[in-house]
Design a protein around this motif. Structure first.
Motif, PDB file in Angstrom:
ATOM      1  N   GLY A 109       0.807  -1.219   0.000  1.00  0.00           N
ATOM      2  CA  GLY A 109       0.000   0.000   0.000  1.00  0.00           C
ATOM      3  C   GLY A 109       0.836   1.261   0.000  1.00  0.00           C
ATOM      4  N   ASP A 110       0.362   2.267   0.768  1.00  0.00           N
ATOM      5  CA  ASP A 110       0.997   3.577   0.832  1.00  0.00           C
ATOM      6  C   ASP A 110       1.819   3.718   2.111  1.00  0.00           C
ATOM      7  N   VAL A 111       2.764   4.658   2.092  1.00  0.00           N
ATOM      8  CA  VAL A 111       3.430   5.105   3.315  1.00  0.00           C
ATOM      9  C   VAL A 111       2.743   6.411   3.691  1.00  0.00           C
ATOM     10  N   ARG A 112       1.989   6.381   4.785  1.00  0.00           N
ATOM     11  CA  ARG A 112       1.103   7.488   5.151  1.00  0.00           C
ATOM     12  C   ARG A 112       1.836   8.624   5.877  1.00  0.00           C
ATOM     13  N   ASP A 113       1.104   9.709   6.077  1.00  0.00           N
ATOM     14  CA  ASP A 113       1.593  10.938   6.689  1.00  0.00           C
ATOM     15  C   ASP A 113       2.275  10.679   8.034  1.00  0.00           C
ATOM     16  N   VAL A 147       4.406  12.598  -2.577  1.00  0.00           N
ATOM     17  CA  VAL A 147       3.619  13.826  -2.515  1.00  0.00           C
ATOM     18  C   VAL A 147       3.657  14.436  -1.123  1.00  0.00           C
ATOM     19  N   GLY A 148       3.888  15.743  -1.051  1.00  0.00           N
ATOM     20  CA  GLY A 148       3.816  16.473   0.212  1.00  0.00           C
ATOM     21  C   GLY A 148       5.144  17.081   0.613  1.00  0.00           C
ATOM     22  N   ARG A 149       5.078  18.196   1.351  1.00  0.00           N
ATOM     23  CA  ARG A 149       6.300  18.876   1.782  1.00  0.00           C
ATOM     24  C   ARG A 149       7.154  18.026   2.708  1.00  0.00           C
ATOM     25  N   ASN A 150       6.523  17.110   3.423  1.00  0.00           N
ATOM     26  CA  ASN A 150       7.274  16.238   4.328  1.00  0.00           C
ATOM     27  C   ASN A 150       7.598  14.888   3.711  1.00  0.00           C
ATOM     28  N   ALA A 151       7.217  14.691   2.452  1.00  0.00           N
ATOM     29  CA  ALA A 151       7.518  13.429   1.769  1.00  0.00           C
ATOM     30  C   ALA A 151       9.003  13.407   1.403  1.00  0.00           C
ATOM     31  N   LYS A 152       9.653  12.286   1.720  1.00  0.00           N
ATOM     32  CA  LYS A 152      11.095  12.210   1.470  1.00  0.00           C
ATOM     33  C   LYS A 152      11.502  10.797   1.096  1.00  0.00           C
ATOM     34  N   ILE A 153      12.321  10.701   0.055  1.00  0.00           N
ATOM     35  CA  ILE A 153      12.906   9.445  -0.391  1.00  0.00           C
ATOM     36  C   ILE A 153      14.423   9.592  -0.323  1.00  0.00           C
ATOM     37  N   ILE A 154      15.090   8.642   0.353  1.00  0.00           N
ATOM     38  CA  ILE A 154      16.550   8.640   0.397  1.00  0.00           C
ATOM     39  C   ILE A 154      17.016   7.250  -0.007  1.00  0.00           C
ATOM     40  N   ALA A 155      17.822   7.187  -1.060  1.00  0.00           N
ATOM     41  CA  ALA A 155      18.270   5.895  -1.594  1.00  0.00           C
ATOM     42  C   ALA A 155      19.786   5.856  -1.697  1.00  0.00           C
ATOM     43  N   GLY A 156      20.361   4.722  -1.284  1.00  0.00           N
ATOM     44  CA  GLY A 156      21.795   4.536  -1.412  1.00  0.00           C
ATOM     45  C   GLY A 156      22.225   4.271  -2.839  1.00  0.00           C
ATOM     46  N   HIS A 157      21.282   3.784  -3.654  1.00  0.00           N
ATOM     47  CA  HIS A 157      21.575   3.567  -5.075  1.00  0.00           C
ATOM     48  C   HIS A 157      20.630   4.427  -5.916  1.00  0.00           C
ATOM     49  N   ARG A 162       6.616   7.555 -10.069  1.00  0.00           N
ATOM     50  CA  ARG A 162       5.839   7.968 -11.239  1.00  0.00           C
ATOM     51  C   ARG A 162       5.748   9.484 -11.327  1.00  0.00           C
ATOM     52  N   HIS A 163       5.453  10.135 -10.207  1.00  0.00           N
ATOM     53  CA  HIS A 163       5.412  11.601 -10.187  1.00  0.00           C
ATOM     54  C   HIS A 163       5.738  12.071  -8.776  1.00  0.00           C
ATOM     55  N   ALA A 164       6.089  13.356  -8.646  1.00  0.00           N
ATOM     56  CA  ALA A 164       6.458  13.902  -7.349  1.00  0.00           C
ATOM     57  C   ALA A 164       5.973  15.338  -7.241  1.00  0.00           C
ATOM     58  N   THR A 165       5.483  15.705  -6.052  1.00  0.00           N
ATOM     59  CA  THR A 165       4.986  17.056  -5.814  1.00  0.00           C
ATOM     60  C   THR A 165       5.477  17.536  -4.453  1.00  0.00           C
ATOM     61  N   SER A 166       6.196  18.644  -4.436  1.00  0.00           N
ATOM     62  CA  SER A 166       6.684  19.294  -3.206  1.00  0.00           C
ATOM     63  C   SER A 166       7.509  18.359  -2.337  1.00  0.00           C
ATOM     64  N   ALA A 167       8.135  17.357  -2.924  1.00  0.00           N
ATOM     65  CA  ALA A 167       8.836  16.322  -2.166  1.00  0.00           C
ATOM     66  C   ALA A 167      10.350  16.504  -2.240  1.00  0.00           C
ATOM     67  N   THR A 168      11.054  15.755  -1.386  1.00  0.00           N
ATOM     68  CA  THR A 168      12.507  15.700  -1.410  1.00  0.00           C
ATOM     69  C   THR A 168      12.931  14.288  -1.798  1.00  0.00           C
ATOM     70  N   ILE A 169      13.789  14.197  -2.818  1.00  0.00           N
ATOM     71  CA  ILE A 169      14.275  12.898  -3.286  1.00  0.00           C
ATOM     72  C   ILE A 169      15.790  12.986  -3.408  1.00  0.00           C
ATOM     73  N   GLU A 170      16.489  12.063  -2.740  1.00  0.00           N
ATOM     74  CA  GLU A 170      17.947  12.027  -2.785  1.00  0.00           C
ATOM     75  C   GLU A 170      18.412  10.614  -3.091  1.00  0.00           C
ATOM     76  N   ALA A 171      19.410  10.503  -3.961  1.00  0.00           N
ATOM     77  CA  ALA A 171      19.950   9.188  -4.321  1.00  0.00           C
ATOM     78  C   ALA A 171      21.416   9.336  -4.686  1.00  0.00           C
ATOM     79  N   ASP A 172      22.212   8.326  -4.309  1.00  0.00           N
ATOM     80  CA  ASP A 172      23.617   8.333  -4.712  1.00  0.00           C
ATOM     81  C   ASP A 172      23.771   7.976  -6.184  1.00  0.00           C
ATOM     82  N   GLY A 173      22.793   7.269  -6.736  1.00  0.00           N
ATOM     83  CA  GLY A 173      22.820   6.902  -8.150  1.00  0.00           C
ATOM     84  C   GLY A 173      21.919   7.809  -8.960  1.00  0.00           C
ATOM     85  N   ALA A 174      20.973   7.206  -9.681  1.00  0.00           N
ATOM     86  CA  ALA A 174      20.078   7.960 -10.562  1.00  0.00           C
ATOM     87  C   ALA A 174      18.710   8.147  -9.913  1.00  0.00           C
ATOM     88  N   VAL A 175      18.089   9.270 -10.213  1.00  0.00           N
ATOM     89  CA  VAL A 175      16.682   9.495  -9.892  1.00  0.00           C
ATOM     90  C   VAL A 175      15.928   9.558 -11.215  1.00  0.00           C
TER      91      VAL A 175
END
Length: 335
Positions: A109-113, A147-157, A162-175
């Motif tokens: 499912g989803d990772v909620r607020d 989605v969301g100002r507090n949404a965050k993805i951190i990946a070592g690779h 599919r889409h992102a809104t107001s989010a933070t995404i960090e990766a050592d490899g490709a996004v």
């Protein structure tokens, strides 16, 4: 310790590392006779061997059950095991609490607020991340949106959504974003937003080597920033290794007799590290590229080192590079 309770931490998953002792198999004993309230002897009922069996992710070492690899502890009336991939069949919410695993994690499912999912391996989210956090030492794959100002993805690779809104995404490899990114903060080695609509609107994208998008900005001249040759992740790693940012803030104070040998060594190390980062940044700039496959709108800003390129009017199919010899940004058509 302060007596408070975090309702999001339910200890639903117990992550273990290879070599962890999970328990011991104790042989049954005949028991010790006792007495009832009248003083009569009550014979003990002999114990029975346990029916719980160690699983494939464990090994026996004497009477101890040891984890054979990193993963999640799985235990029931029949077995005790360590599984490298834990599949969670619903949302990450108050029912299960935050999920933490020493292996890989699959979420149906989803990772909620306000909730988080962390894994030392890969993390697969078959729903969305809505103001939640997903951290993985491996790759993160979100089949829907982040989605969301507090949404965050951190990946070592690598990281994908599919889409992102107001989010933070960090990766050592490709996004890679399959449709569009709106007002996001994205940092990676390479960033690709070229499928579907392929739109990046607002926010800031920072990459070490390459950014490729289909459409940048909007007709309303929304400020959208692209930075390449980014060494912020290298700086962060350097700060962690040095034990604090202070050692990177090298001043020009004169060396004197009052400076201890330790202080001198710290300054020398900081200067050397600063020079290394500057060289790293220059090396990245030489091969860095920003590509706009379709339209670039006014308001788009591209930064190579200390050089800036600003779009003043709509453009079609543009590639930008940095010239080492001329220390300037070169523009070339894609068509």
């Amino acid at each position: 310790e302060d007596g408070s309770l975090d309702y999001r931490e339910r200890m639903f998953l117990v992550g273990v590392s290879a070599g962890t002792e999970l328990g011991r198999i104790v042989p049954p004993t005949p028991g010790t006779p006792g007495k009832d309230v009248c003083g009569a002897t009550v014979l003990a009922t002999p114990g029975k061997p346990t029916t719980i069996r160690p699983g494939a992710g464990t090994r026996l070492q004497g009477d101890a059950v040891i984890a054979s690899h990193d993963g999640v502890l799985r235990r029931n009336a029949k077995t005790i095991d360590v599984v490298p991939l834990f599949a969670h069949g619903g949302d990450v919410d108050y029912r299960c609490g935050n999920l933490h695993t020493a292996g890989s994690l699959s979420i149906e499912g989803d990772v909620r607020d306000g909730f988080s999912a962390t894994a030392s391996g890969d993390a697969q989210v078959n729903g969305a991340v809505s103001d939640g956090l997903v951290f993985a030492s491996g790759s993160v794959n979100v089949t829907q949106g982040v989605v969301g100002r507090n949404a965050k993805i951190i990946a070592g690779h690598d990281a994908y959504c599919r889409h992102a809104t107001s989010a933070t995404i960090e990766a050592d490899g490709a996004v890679e974003i399959a449709d569009q990114a709106t007002h996001c903060r994205i940092r990676a080695d390479t960033i690709l937003v070229k499928d579907g609509k392929g739109v990046v609107l607002g926010g800031e994208l920072r990459a070490r080597t390459r950014i490729t998008v289909r459409t940048a900005g909007s007709a309303g001249a929304t400020t959208t920033t692209f930075v390449v040759g980014d060494v912020l992740q290298d700086v962060a790693a350097s700060v962690r290794a040095s034990g604090g940012s202070a050692k990177l803030d090298v001043t020009t104070r004169q060396r004197g007799i009052a400076m201890s040998r330790t202080s001198l060594r710290e300054v020398d190390a900081a200067v050397e590290e600063r020079l290394r980062l500057l060289k790293r940044k220059r090396d990245l700039l030489v091969g860095a590229v920003v590509e706009f496959l379709d339209t670039v709108h006014p308001g788009v800003v591209v930064v190579f080192g200390d050089k800036t390129w600003t779009c003043e009017e709509p453009r079609q199919g543009v590639r930008l590079r940095w010239s080492d010899q001329e220390d300037s940004i070169h523009e070339e058509p894609l068509r």
